[in-house]
Design an enzyme around this catalytic site. Structure first.
Site, PDB file in Angstrom:
ATOM      1  N   ASP A 169       0.849  -1.181   0.000  1.00 50.20           N
ATOM      2  CA  ASP A 169       0.000   0.000   0.000  1.00 50.20           C
ATOM      3  C   ASP A 169       0.897   1.248   0.000  1.00 50.20           C
ATOM      4  O   ASP A 169       1.785   1.363  -0.843  1.00 50.20           O
ATOM      5  CB  ASP A 169      -0.946  -0.066   1.207  1.00 50.20           C
ATOM      6  CG  ASP A 169      -1.952   1.052   1.285  1.00 50.20           C
ATOM      7  OD1 ASP A 169      -2.960   0.990   0.558  1.00 50.20           O
ATOM      8  OD2 ASP A 169      -1.747   1.994   2.079  1.00 50.20           O
ATOM      9  N   HIS A 188      -7.242  -6.424  -1.019  1.00 50.05           N
ATOM     10  CA  HIS A 188      -6.156  -5.471  -0.792  1.00 50.05           C
ATOM     11  C   HIS A 188      -5.184  -5.906   0.290  1.00 50.05           C
ATOM     12  O   HIS A 188      -3.993  -5.620   0.221  1.00 50.05           O
ATOM     13  CB  HIS A 188      -6.746  -4.106  -0.426  1.00 50.05           C
ATOM     14  CG  HIS A 188      -5.734  -3.024  -0.299  1.00 50.05           C
ATOM     15  ND1 HIS A 188      -5.026  -2.538  -1.382  1.00 50.05           N
ATOM     16  CD2 HIS A 188      -5.289  -2.327   0.787  1.00 50.05           C
ATOM     17  CE1 HIS A 188      -4.205  -1.580  -0.979  1.00 50.05           C
ATOM     18  NE2 HIS A 188      -4.333  -1.434   0.323  1.00 50.05           N
TER      19      HIS A 188
END
Length: 302
Positions: free
Chosen positions: A97, A279
């Protein structure tokens, strides 16, 4: 606690007996060094010295009040400072991320200090001709959380801090259907929503670690990373944009984060792997994530 030029970083490490094979793990938002708990033992067992900082603004690390203290020059400088502290010329940097964004940019700002790049979820973002926040606002609207964090400083921060436990519980989900678009900052919606669809990514005890950390630190210091996106765009103007180090990009097939279809042009020595997850790659499929990273690292040694 490691003292650098202008901050102290809370740093966890394991495998010091494997000196000479450093791997630095860089968390994203809103994460913590704890987010790498599944990767550390596997990397140590494979012979690596694993260094896991809570980057500035997170955990017990320093939280400067100046927003510009979170630009890429500072964030990359912290990683280089860690190498100096441990006595390494370079290392393999692994980021998820926001941590992946920092690793990508550190690779072009300090190319001799980054030996290899492993990025999870966040592909290399080319600079383009327009500052990033303006471009995102045109493409995704003023409610997009990147934009809202910049245009209305402090507003979302206050909501997330008032509902920290609920926000993190609602954010860390998997097997979710595509979200229906609705007005407003999606992160604020998560902080105020009843439990969303999907399954929890973490156990209650694991989630409690992150909740406690953010109840102590608040969110403003970590959101300040977003408030430097356009500053970073300017800082990178004269930097060679090509990532010349060997790089591994791990995607989640169900991740809503957009991919850069031109990444291979800017990262010529690139291997791409897709895992069947969303994610939160390291949490959702830890065994598969470890296998992908370790297999690629082993190939780089041949």
């Amino acid at each position: 606690m490691v003292a650098l030029d202008d901050v102290e970083l809370e740093v966890f490490e394991a495998g010091r007996e494997n000196a000479g094979r450093p791997v630095v793990l860089c968390h994203g938002w809103p994460e913590h060094a704890f987010s790498w708990r599944h990767q550390v033992p596997a990397l140590v067992d494979a012979g690596y010295h694993v260094i896991v900082p809570n980057q500035r603004g997170y955990g017990r690390s320093s939280r400067p009040s100046d927003v510009t203290a979170y630009d890429i020059e500072h964030l990359a400088g912290d990683l280089v400072g860690l190498l100096d502290h441990f006595g390494y010329e370079d290392a393999t940097f692994v980021g998820h991320d926001w941590g992946a964004m920092v690793v990508w940019w550190t690779a072009i700002l300090h190319p001799t200090r980054v030996g290899q790049v492993v990025a999870l979820s966040m592909a290399y973002m080319e600079r383009g001709e327009q500052p990033w926040v303006d471009a995102m606002e045109q493409m995704l609207g003023s409610d997009f959380y990147f934009v809202d964090f910049n245009r209305r400083p402090g507003v979302a921060d206050a909501v997330l801090e008032a509902h920290t436990a609920r926000f993190l519980r609602n954010l860390y989900r998997r097997n979710q259907p595509p979200p229906a678009p609705e007005p407003g900052n999606a992160m604020v919606h998560l902080a105020l929503a009843d439990e969303p669809p999907g399954d929890p990514v973490m156990s209650d005890d694991e989630l409690a670690v992150l909740t406690s950390a953010f109840e102590t630190s608040g969110f403003t210091s970590s959101i300040n990373w977003y408030r430097n996106v356009d500053r970073n765009w300017h800082l990178l103007a004269d930097v060679d944009p090509v990532v010349r180090q060997p790089a591994l990009m791990i995607y989640g097939a169900r991740d809503v984060v957009a991919r850069n279809e031109r990444i291979a042009e800017l990262v010529p020595d690139l291997t791409e792997v897709e895992l069947d997850c969303g994610h939160w790659v390291m949490d959702e499929l830890p065994t598969e994530t470890n296998r992908a990273i370790l297999s690629w690292l082993e190939q780089q040694r041949l």
